[in-house]
Motif scaffolding. Structure first.
Motif: not given
Length: 263
Positions: A202-205, A209-212, A221-228
């Motif tokens: 959650a911290v990493a996401a 997410g804040r950077l995005a 969608g790319d950012v969500l892939g990176a989160v995964q």
């Protein structure tokens, strides 16, 4: 059942039918993402366990992780690479968006995907086959739950694109159901260490997410892939750390030991 099959079609290369979907339909698949993730993780774990009968841990883990990537069509790895290329440099918004849409990978993208592969293979190789049968489905489920939670918590970067289309149509109720399903699967398989894995994921996401949001106004969608990818790596490393300190014993390995002892 329709939502589950739709999620399988969307997240994997398994031929269950499908095709072009409306955003509302895609949003209906989202609660099933962690369940499909658990299935992918189980397949990876099964390949690892079978490979360990013939191969040492490292090549067996490599074979299993690569097979998992083939099963998903490198869906999330592609997002990780594009996100690393776009956000690693000091680009303005237009340049960042342009790089995200570029299908080619640059230096940062290649390094990010390589680091993901190395960390995941190393983590799997550090696990006994029984432990991997619990840790891999848990990590895959929890990582997709983290992406679902991020999708619901942060705005979409634009009203165009695949990620934005179903993020905009996703209701909080569906997002909560998906996130809860992933956490529940991880808790059943990992026990208490799942809470630590969920926390670091959650911290990493939140940081990504804040950077995005700051750079392009929201997630894609790319950012969500990176989160995964980040969440999967962290969940696997958390399982390895817990196993190494003796704070976690896989329930699957315990069951296997019980069955073996009864024979």
């Amino acid at each position: 059942m329709r939502g589950l099959l739709g999620a399988v079609s969307f997240l994997t290369r398994v031929p269950v039918g499908g095709g072009e979907r409306r955003p509302e339909e895609l949003a209906g698949f989202v609660p099933w993402f962690p369940v499909v993730g658990a299935g992918v993780g189980l397949a990876v774990a099964a390949i690892y366990a079978a490979s360990r009968m013939l191969l040492p841990p490292l090549p067996a883990a490599t074979l299993a992780v690569v097979a998992g990537i083939g099963l998903t069509g490198a869906f999330h790895e592609d997002g990780l690479g594009d996100t690393a290329d776009a956000f690693a440099g000091h680009h303005d918004r237009d340049s960042t968006v342009r790089i995200l849409k570029d299908p080619r990978l640059g230096t940062f993208g290649v390094l990010a995907v390589a680091a993901s592969l190395l960390l995941r293979v190393g983590a799997v190789a550090a696990l006994a086959p029984g432990a991997a049968l619990a840790a891999l489905p848990a990590a895959h489920a929890l990582s997709r739950a983290t992406a679902v939670a991020t999708m619901a918590a942060l705005p979409a970067a634009a009203e165009t694109g695949l990620g934005a289309s179903y993020a905009l149509a996703l209701s909080r109720r569906r997002a909560l159901a998906g996130a809860a399903a992933g956490l529940a699967i991880a808790l059943v398989l990992l026990g208490v260490p799942a809470l630590g894995a969920a926390a670091v994921a959650a911290v990493a996401a939140a940081l990504l997410g804040r950077l995005a949001v700051r750079r392009i106004g929201g997630v894609t969608g790319d950012v969500l892939g990176a989160v995964q990818q980040l969440a999967e790596m962290l969940a696997l490393l958390a399982a390895v750390a817990a196993a190494g300190t003796g704070r976690w014993e896989s329930p699957v390995s315990s069951l296997l030991a019980l069955v073996s002892g009864s024979r």
